[in-house]
Write a protein that holds these residues in place. Structure first.
Motif, PDB file in Angstrom:
ATOM      1  N   ILE A 306       0.807  -1.226   0.000  1.00  0.00           N
ATOM      2  CA  ILE A 306       0.000   0.000   0.000  1.00  0.00           C
ATOM      3  C   ILE A 306       0.839   1.276   0.000  1.00  0.00           C
ATOM      4  N   GLY A 307       2.158   1.151  -0.100  1.00  0.00           N
ATOM      5  CA  GLY A 307       3.020   2.322   0.012  1.00  0.00           C
ATOM      6  C   GLY A 307       2.709   3.414  -0.987  1.00  0.00           C
ATOM      7  N   ASP A 308       2.513   3.039  -2.251  1.00  0.00           N
ATOM      8  CA  ASP A 308       2.255   4.055  -3.281  1.00  0.00           C
ATOM      9  C   ASP A 308       0.945   4.789  -3.026  1.00  0.00           C
ATOM     10  N   LEU A 309      -0.054   4.095  -2.471  1.00  0.00           N
ATOM     11  CA  LEU A 309      -1.322   4.747  -2.165  1.00  0.00           C
ATOM     12  C   LEU A 309      -1.150   5.798  -1.069  1.00  0.00           C
ATOM     13  N   LEU A 310      -0.321   5.491  -0.078  1.00  0.00           N
ATOM     14  CA  LEU A 310      -0.066   6.463   0.985  1.00  0.00           C
ATOM     15  C   LEU A 310       0.624   7.709   0.426  1.00  0.00           C
ATOM     16  N   ILE A 341       8.292   2.545   3.422  1.00  0.00           N
ATOM     17  CA  ILE A 341       7.487   1.935   2.360  1.00  0.00           C
ATOM     18  C   ILE A 341       6.464   2.935   1.830  1.00  0.00           C
ATOM     19  N   GLY A 342       5.941   3.754   2.718  1.00  0.00           N
ATOM     20  CA  GLY A 342       4.977   4.791   2.352  1.00  0.00           C
ATOM     21  C   GLY A 342       4.876   5.770   3.489  1.00  0.00           C
ATOM     22  N   ALA A 343       4.383   6.980   3.202  1.00  0.00           N
ATOM     23  CA  ALA A 343       4.216   7.990   4.248  1.00  0.00           C
ATOM     24  C   ALA A 343       3.204   9.015   3.775  1.00  0.00           C
TER      25      ALA A 343
END
Length: 397
Positions: A306-310, A341-343
């Motif tokens: 889900i990193g890219d969505l975050l 991974i995401g933020a």
């Protein structure tokens, strides 16, 4: 027993000279994804955190309710039959006029909303002592934690038999009308319905919920909160302006709420709306889709996917909804550069916190990178800590 629970009990004893009848608590929340979609009747995916607000409560022999907290020297006492007169006027008027302190309007507003929801309740006077370890002003919904703890106590002591969604509705009414903050119901639902290592998927139109396993523990992942220490206040900040823009956009596009638009409607929206209103609408429409995508991705592939969505969510809040601040952008950028991974920023914006999904083994390294970025930019040092998706409202003693 946590320090905050002990503080609530000691405060109650100092007020009354006796032990409380019980202690109830509710957690703060972080939002994994889905920002400002709640009051547009859209989708959100928040989770409860381990940090909690505790309410030590006991009955009185009169029909008055007194609230005290460790974060104010002031005590506020009101007769139960005065609550309606205090809060039934224009939203937030009691706070704006100085009739009641804002912090006290949360638990007193819950009492007022609970009595309105259960008009036949046999309510008795109460003393309520509140203590919390939920950071205030960090975008982690310290307000919903107060509301949830108060609602849990009142449900038991006044025999209201409130369901979890009842408690969330009462908390929202208290925040909207008693305090005057025009928030949706996401914070309250997340606080009362939390589950360990899970988020709560909420359809804000139907109020249907589903617990979504996050699987962070099994994947060796952690959620790092970066509290920028830039404080915000929903009742006085730009939150209301964003809500008004959403309402204008929906009206211009002929739909009841922005929930009723999909990404296929964005080209029509671009042609119809002024640039600013279009960008506000585009954030809501695309953010709703990101929430649905995140739920499907977690179910199918787990949290690492889900990193890219975050990241896309943060960009949308920064550029289209314009609710980020330089400190939040620095937190997100530094986290990603250090291997997160995401933020994304989390909460209503204009300050508060960002969250970063990181390898548990890399928490210290990412934290150091963020602290160094803040120092280089001349920002106040952030407060960094991990949060664990945790249990919702409960009776602790």
């Amino acid at each position: 027993m946590t320090a905050a629970q002990d503080d609530a009990i000691r405060l109650f004893r100092s007020l009354t000279g006796s032990a409380p009848a019980g202690v109830w608590s509710a957690p703060g929340r972080a939002n994994l994804i889905g920002e400002h979609t709640d009051y547009n009747e859209g989708f959100v995916l928040p989770f409860a955190i381990a940090q909690r607000t505790f309410a030590a409560v006991g009955p009185r022999d009169d029909e008055r309710i007194r609230v005290a907290s460790t974060f104010s020297d002031e005590q506020v006492e009101v007769a139960l039959d005065e609550l309606d007169g205090l809060f039934s006027g224009p939203a937030g008027e009691a706070v704006r006029s100085g009739a009641v302190a804002e912090w006290a309007a949360y638990p007193l507003g819950v009492a007022w909303a609970a009595l309105a929801a259960r008009p036949d309740a046999r309510a008795t006077g109460l003393d309520i002592a509140i203590a919390s370890d939920v950071p205030v002003g960090a975008g982690l919904s310290s307000s919903a934690a107060i509301e949830g703890a108060a609602a849990g106590a009142l449900s038991d002591l006044w025999s209201l038999d409130l369901s979890l969604i009842d408690m969330a509705k009462i908390g929202r009414r208290a925040e909207n009308e008693a305090v005057g903050a025009p928030t949706g119901i996401m914070d309250q639902v997340a606080s009362v319905m939390g589950r360990v290592d899970a988020a709560t998927f909420l359809d804000c139109r139907t109020l249907e919920t589903r617990s979504v396993d996050l699987g962070l523990a099994g994947e060796g992942l952690a959620l790092l909160v970066i509290d920028t220490r830039v404080t915000h206040a929903h009742s006085t900040g730009g939150y209301g302006d964003r809500r008004a823009a959403c309402e204008r956009g929906a009206a211009a596009l002929g739909v009841p709420m922005l929930r009723d638009l999909g990404t296929d409607d964005l080209e029509r929206a671009r042609r119809t709306l002024d640039d600013e209103t279009f960008r506000r609408v585009r954030h809501i429409v695309t953010e709703n889709q990101r929430v649905l995508d995140a739920v499907r991705t977690l179910d199918a592939s787990g949290p690492r996917a889900i990193g890219d969505l975050l990241v896309a969510s943060h960009a949308s809040m920064r550029d289209d909804f314009e609710i980020s601040v330089p400190e939040l952008d620095a937190a997100v950028d530094a986290s990603l550069a250090a291997g997160a991974i995401g933020a994304r920023m989390t909460g209503g914006g204009f300050g508060g916190s960002a969250i970063a999904l990181v390898e548990r083994a890399a928490v210290d390294a990412v934290s150091r990178a963020v602290a160094a970025a803040f120092d280089a930019a001349g920002f106040r040092a952030p407060h960094l800590f991990t949060v664990e998706p945790s249990e919702g409202v409960r009776r602790d003693a």
